[in-house]
Design a protein around this motif. Sequence first.
Motif, PDB file in Angstrom:
ATOM      1  N   GLU A  27       0.818  -1.206   0.000  1.00 29.66           N
ATOM      2  CA  GLU A  27       0.000   0.000   0.000  1.00 29.66           C
ATOM      3  C   GLU A  27       0.859   1.265   0.000  1.00 29.66           C
ATOM      4  O   GLU A  27       0.395   2.343  -0.342  1.00 29.66           O
ATOM      5  CB  GLU A  27      -0.934   0.018   1.210  1.00 29.66           C
ATOM      6  CG  GLU A  27      -0.201   0.098   2.540  1.00 29.66           C
ATOM      7  CD  GLU A  27      -1.146   0.050   3.729  1.00 29.66           C
ATOM      8  OE1 GLU A  27      -1.943   0.980   3.884  1.00 29.66           O
ATOM      9  OE2 GLU A  27      -1.069  -0.930   4.485  1.00 29.66           O
ATOM     10  N   PRO A  39      -6.873  -2.666   1.765  1.00 30.05           N
ATOM     11  CA  PRO A  39      -7.803  -1.949   2.651  1.00 30.05           C
ATOM     12  C   PRO A  39      -7.060  -1.164   3.718  1.00 30.05           C
ATOM     13  O   PRO A  39      -5.951  -1.558   4.118  1.00 30.05           O
ATOM     14  CB  PRO A  39      -8.638  -3.073   3.271  1.00 30.05           C
ATOM     15  CG  PRO A  39      -7.780  -4.284   3.164  1.00 30.05           C
ATOM     16  CD  PRO A  39      -6.980  -4.121   1.909  1.00 30.05           C
ATOM     17  N   SER A  41      -5.875   0.284   7.312  1.00 33.09           N
ATOM     18  CA  SER A  41      -5.723  -0.329   8.627  1.00 33.09           C
ATOM     19  C   SER A  41      -5.792   0.746   9.703  1.00 33.09           C
ATOM     20  O   SER A  41      -5.686   1.951   9.422  1.00 33.09           O
ATOM     21  CB  SER A  41      -4.394  -1.073   8.730  1.00 33.09           C
ATOM     22  OG  SER A  41      -3.316  -0.162   8.598  1.00 33.09           O
ATOM     23  N   THR A  42      -5.963   0.310  10.929  1.00 24.78           N
ATOM     24  CA  THR A  42      -5.946   1.212  12.072  1.00 24.78           C
ATOM     25  C   THR A  42      -5.032   0.633  13.143  1.00 24.78           C
ATOM     26  O   THR A  42      -4.858  -0.586  13.220  1.00 24.78           O
ATOM     27  CB  THR A  42      -7.356   1.407  12.666  1.00 24.78           C
ATOM     28  OG1 THR A  42      -7.859   0.123  13.090  1.00 24.78           O
ATOM     29  CG2 THR A  42      -8.297   2.021  11.659  1.00 24.78           C
ATOM     30  N   ARG A  59      -2.340  -3.681  15.237  1.00 28.84           N
ATOM     31  CA  ARG A  59      -2.820  -3.249  13.926  1.00 28.84           C
ATOM     32  C   ARG A  59      -4.042  -4.061  13.539  1.00 28.84           C
ATOM     33  O   ARG A  59      -4.019  -5.293  13.606  1.00 28.84           O
ATOM     34  CB  ARG A  59      -1.724  -3.413  12.882  1.00 28.84           C
ATOM     35  CG  ARG A  59      -2.027  -2.653  11.603  1.00 28.84           C
ATOM     36  CD  ARG A  59      -0.861  -2.665  10.669  1.00 28.84           C
ATOM     37  NE  ARG A  59      -0.957  -1.594   9.700  1.00 28.84           N
ATOM     38  CZ  ARG A  59      -0.215  -1.516   8.610  1.00 28.84           C
ATOM     39  NH1 ARG A  59       0.665  -2.459   8.372  1.00 28.84           N
ATOM     40  NH2 ARG A  59      -0.343  -0.514   7.776  1.00 28.84           N
ATOM     41  N   SER A  60      -5.093  -3.379  13.124  1.00 26.56           N
ATOM     42  CA  SER A  60      -6.322  -4.076  12.739  1.00 26.56           C
ATOM     43  C   SER A  60      -6.784  -3.589  11.373  1.00 26.56           C
ATOM     44  O   SER A  60      -6.400  -2.512  10.905  1.00 26.56           O
ATOM     45  CB  SER A  60      -7.430  -3.819  13.771  1.00 26.56           C
ATOM     46  OG  SER A  60      -8.567  -4.606  13.472  1.00 26.56           O
ATOM     47  N   TRP A  61      -7.621  -4.399  10.756  1.00 28.08           N
ATOM     48  CA  TRP A  61      -8.128  -4.125   9.406  1.00 28.08           C
ATOM     49  C   TRP A  61      -9.659  -4.172   9.473  1.00 28.08           C
ATOM     50  O   TRP A  61     -10.260  -5.238   9.323  1.00 28.08           O
ATOM     51  CB  TRP A  61      -7.588  -5.159   8.411  1.00 28.08           C
ATOM     52  CG  TRP A  61      -6.106  -5.328   8.493  1.00 28.08           C
ATOM     53  CD1 TRP A  61      -5.406  -6.097   9.367  1.00 28.08           C
ATOM     54  CD2 TRP A  61      -5.138  -4.657   7.680  1.00 28.08           C
ATOM     55  NE1 TRP A  61      -4.058  -5.971   9.154  1.00 28.08           N
ATOM     56  CE2 TRP A  61      -3.856  -5.100   8.122  1.00 28.08           C
ATOM     57  CE3 TRP A  61      -5.218  -3.756   6.640  1.00 28.08           C
ATOM     58  CZ2 TRP A  61      -2.679  -4.653   7.542  1.00 28.08           C
ATOM     59  CZ3 TRP A  61      -4.039  -3.310   6.058  1.00 28.08           C
ATOM     60  CH2 TRP A  61      -2.792  -3.753   6.503  1.00 28.08           C
ATOM     61  N   THR A  63     -12.097  -3.486   7.549  1.00 28.91           N
ATOM     62  CA  THR A  63     -12.837  -4.067   6.428  1.00 28.91           C
ATOM     63  C   THR A  63     -12.892  -5.587   6.527  1.00 28.91           C
ATOM     64  O   THR A  63     -13.883  -6.214   6.156  1.00 28.91           O
ATOM     65  CB  THR A  63     -12.186  -3.659   5.093  1.00 28.91           C
ATOM     66  OG1 THR A  63     -12.077  -2.235   5.047  1.00 28.91           O
ATOM     67  CG2 THR A  63     -13.014  -4.141   3.917  1.00 28.91           C
ATOM     68  N   SER A  70     -17.892  -2.421   9.560  1.00 24.52           N
ATOM     69  CA  SER A  70     -16.873  -1.951   8.634  1.00 24.52           C
ATOM     70  C   SER A  70     -17.195  -0.532   8.165  1.00 24.52           C
ATOM     71  O   SER A  70     -18.341  -0.235   7.807  1.00 24.52           O
ATOM     72  CB  SER A  70     -16.784  -2.874   7.421  1.00 24.52           C
ATOM     73  OG  SER A  70     -15.961  -2.303   6.424  1.00 24.52           O
TER      74      SER A  70
END
Length: 672
Positions: A27, A39, A41-42, A59-61, A63, A70
């Motif tokens: 990305e 997608p 991430s946060t 780290r999370s995604w 979506t 979402s």
Amino acid sequence: MAKAIEPSTYRNGYCEPADNKAESLSEFRPENEGHYEVPPSTEILTSVAHNELGLNVHRSWPTLYDGTNSPHPLPKWWRPSSKVDVLICGDKAASPLIAGRADGVQPRFLEMLHSWGLASEVHEEGPLIERTAIYKDGRKLLFGRSHQSDSRYRGLHIITQGQLERIYIRDLMRHSTLVERSTVITDYKVDPLSASEATSHPIEATICNEKTGEKEIIQAKYLVGSDGAGSMIRKKLGVSFEGLSTDIYWGIMDCIFESDYPHAWVFGSVISSEHGGCVIIPREDGYIRLYTQLNLSTIRGATKSSQEQSKSFQEAGGRVDTSSIPPEEVLAQANRIFHPYKLKFAAPLSCHVHSVMGAFGLNASMMDSANLAWKLGLCTRNLADRSALAATYDQERRQHAQQIIRISGSYLRFVCQSEIPLAEFEHVGEPNGTAGIVKYDLGKDLDFLGQFFGRNGKFILGIDAPYPSSIISPVLCAEDSRRAIAPRNGVRAPNPRICFSANRTGYLYDALIGADLIHIVIFASDLQGPVRVALTEISRSLDSPEAFFQKYGATARFNLVVVAKCLPSELEQSFEEPKLASVRQHATMLYDDRAPDEDAHTVYEVNHAKGATVVIRPDLWVGTSVFLDEFERLGDYFGSWLLPVAQAKVDALNDRALMNGVVKTMGGVHEG
């Protein structure tokens, strides 16, 4: 995981740290203009309390993992129905668990997950626990091998509950299902008139999205309440919350520590007669999860305010205001317990403080789910007698849950040096296995440890979990005293090594795949002599529309496996006889080519002159067994809880099985 995955690269053929994120995530590469879009991430803080070394983030995604929460458009395939077979109500979390809660899975957990195709992803995640160290007041009480079993998965495998949730979520998406986040059930009613009709949807439930306020009416055949200790479903049913609340609380820190304690990275306990106990659980990447028993004087004020505000406080085991207990205070308490050894932080940590939840919660819930899922799956499709089969869930799982509470409670009192009495239950049946309560007498530490692990070692791993007799694991009559196999009805089915072909070996469970298939394992010795005569009759039975195999669904319902004492190259010659064609057609052939003191026939203690047929339930417990020449007797067994399937439906089910393979999800599951 304890923290976000560090940037890495495989440029040299193995994983090593990357110089920056741009090396490991496409990305960040501006030249990447393909159709696929990574997608967003946060990064989420893993705790509300931190140490002086910085912040830990995960780290999370959204979506991928946040289901209907979402922030991006939902998949086009997501079209949930308002009429479902089973409505499952879990917690109302907006996303997967970030940190805390469960941290390990038992071999039995993995054996059941293997039948669903997910075990390898779980057991390869973290360390394998196979050593235990216990110290008290600075002295070693115990250090040695532990958590040993005959399971292919051996001991306790470390994986966080958050990682498990993400594995489950990915699998749900493969089956076109999303988790409906931030959604709770607010009310439900049952139509008693239609409840007895197998094809009806007698439950009408109101669910509400707490973020949008939107409500929806769902009709269901079954409602499963997995909504925690304060379950609205349980309360409305009037089911009491049995157990015992204690004034024992734990601070839980996921961190890299520096310590002169000689077994700092070994599973075990450190106990202080004066200050309580700590439990050490090794984690991935050098992290340790340290459970520290908190000083009551530290948290008395926090618990008092919670009790005043929440009517469910004692019932749910209590909740502590975590923000009032800094990690440095938890570390100071840990150092009192570890004395004369010292601990200090060596990295940012995730810190959680809550009441003790017990060591068995996640693993017991897996057994609960595996036990219930196949039964509801058959009942929702009108393939089993609901009144006969559904009732066995409570018969089998309640006693096991009570054993867990009391057995884990006795060990907890040893670690905490507590004399709080164990929880008492009504209607506690006598356990069928070897597990049981071992009373702890203050000062008699080695006596307790020897008796506790000697009696409960296999129970702790989940493999000593026999079920009481029921319609699906019936008690043997006097005339059946000469059992076809040694394992009793209702125990874990043994899982010996076996040969699948000239190019592959594995375990028996590798042939017992399928969330709703009933496995029929035929131990056929060398396929000759009296066993061959019995196999001929079995082959005839498999084709008969009046016999149980065709009557209850054939290969759509039964997974037929033949274990033979021969080599793969010898099989075709053994099955040249046309009378055995149906066995060859319907069965998976396995070759029991190991030495006589370790082969599958010996593990099950099969008489080579008579052979054996073993029914293994979808959740991998022994249902029942008969000698080979008694194959037709299984018709009475299945007739007591399965329902006949019309021939047209048999053909349709068989076509579905051939086209789609094993069906892993049961009916229409609406996740709330």
